[in-house]
Design a protein around this motif. Sequence first.
Motif, PDB file in Angstrom:
ATOM      1  N   TYR A  41      -3.193   7.152  25.050  1.00 14.26           N
ATOM      2  CA  TYR A  41      -3.785   8.185  24.196  1.00 14.26           C
ATOM      3  C   TYR A  41      -3.589   7.832  22.730  1.00 14.26           C
ATOM      4  N   GLN A  42      -2.371   7.437  22.365  1.00 11.03           N
ATOM      5  CA  GLN A  42      -2.097   7.094  20.977  1.00 11.03           C
ATOM      6  C   GLN A  42      -2.897   5.865  20.545  1.00 11.03           C
ATOM      7  N   LEU A  43      -3.021   4.890  21.427  1.00  9.22           N
ATOM      8  CA  LEU A  43      -3.771   3.678  21.106  1.00  9.22           C
ATOM      9  C   LEU A  43      -5.247   3.999  20.864  1.00  9.22           C
ATOM     10  N   ILE A  44      -5.846   4.793  21.758  1.00  7.92           N
ATOM     11  CA  ILE A  44      -7.263   5.127  21.628  1.00  7.92           C
ATOM     12  C   ILE A  44      -7.502   5.989  20.399  1.00  7.92           C
ATOM     13  N   ARG A  45      -6.668   6.991  20.196  1.00  6.04           N
ATOM     14  CA  ARG A  45      -6.880   7.917  19.079  1.00  6.04           C
ATOM     15  C   ARG A  45      -6.675   7.214  17.737  1.00  6.04           C
ATOM     16  N   ALA A  46      -5.759   6.256  17.683  1.00  6.52           N
ATOM     17  CA  ALA A  46      -5.552   5.530  16.433  1.00  6.52           C
ATOM     18  C   ALA A  46      -6.815   4.791  16.012  1.00  6.52           C
ATOM     19  N   GLY A  47      -7.585   4.316  16.983  1.00  5.88           N
ATOM     20  CA  GLY A  47      -8.832   3.629  16.667  1.00  5.88           C
ATOM     21  C   GLY A  47      -9.958   4.564  16.284  1.00  5.88           C
TER      22      GLY A  47
END
Length: 462
Positions: free
Chosen positions: A94-100
């Motif tokens: 979730y954090q990886l996707i949202r950071a992008g």
Amino acid sequence: MPTTHPNPHAIAGMITRLNDPHYSRWAAQLRATGGCRQPIQMRGHVLHVDRATGRLLHNYTTTGEPDGVLRMPCKTRRASRCPACAEVYRADTYQLIRAGLAGGKGVPASVTAHPCLFVTLTAPSFGVVHTRREKNGKVQPCHARRDAATCPHGRVMSCTARHGADESCLGEPLCPDCYDYTGSVLFNALAPQLWKYVTDALRRRVAKSAGLTLRELREHLMLSFAKVAEYQRRGVVHFHAVIRLDGPDGPTSPPPSWATAEMLADAVRHAAHAVTATIPAIDDEPARVLRWGRQLDIRQITMDGELSDQAVAGYIAKYATKAAECVGTLDRRINPLDDLQAFNLRDHLRRLIAECLRLGALDELADLRLAQWAHMLGFRGHFSTRSRHYSTTMGSIRDERRDFARTEEITTGRLPLFDEGTVLVIASWEYAGKGFSVGDALLAAALTGKPLPPPPVLGGGA
């Protein structure tokens, strides 16, 4: 509520653990794993030595730990095997996707102005299956046909039932003998290749639209993406992807003004319908040309509204912890000698697995490794992938968590504060096992409130 275990041996083991003088430390290890269902047991030691004087500053050994081992989380991504570790993986994704999408984790907030789409690529039809459809909140008949044809096997290709959301027939073919099981298995096997073709075709289409060559495109624009695979009830995968246009340096640079969401959507439509993967004719099987299905969903991601960055990140992260077992198949590899009739599987899934094993025995398809991936119904790709410059990495997120845990240990006094530049760390570890004994499993279930699964059956039964 945790389930009870009728095995007297398990109850005796639980009582023994409760009376163990090291019980409190065992419980602390359980909490440190986050409630992992199948913790990894390690045996070894860590020494902190002063580089200048050779003086031993700190010594840790598992000799004094319960059972002489240190229990660590298994870190699997599969919720069917360990919900606790899978939840950590889901949160990291979730954090990886949202950071992008919204910035953070080293990605500037200006990335929100870059053209970004949420795309769903589906599989083609391999036969009519029972389905549930809704229109204006009302469930529609499955496959109502006034003049329904009768298939060569004598079945009327119509179903007027309004299926419930949890009915077992969903995804099952109206006529299993008409269903293209070979095509379904081969599509799953080649889906990763089709996705690669899509990303290549996207770059070519964008370059053509801008009047550039591929080499020139790299000086103006970069294509970034993150995707996840999801199994449909009929046993085929489709892909959900976040596709973004960046400048030549990735998310830190803006794309050129001519790189718009409309241009990207046109490129996605072209790529999804243009790419194919071919399987040559083998034995009595004709040559096949596999492509994506006609259903293609393309939506623009916004920072507010229904398709927000949080909604997209949550959706992709949810499927990153699932695999084929979510449609009813197994979450472990199948031995070709196993009796498939002994497994508690839907007939449709059993046929798909059998087809994987049949095709996997053909020398011409050996590279697809279908027999090894029969439990995945032929799919052998990574469930979640991203391009190099989409955002941060899973490794970076895990490093942050490790650094946080180390800081906490130093703050609470469990680990001395050292100048890392002057300390030599000498570590020696060896694998000592995995999981719990039956007594420990019963006790862990009682402490965490989560029943632990029985040991997997490695033979032909289930």
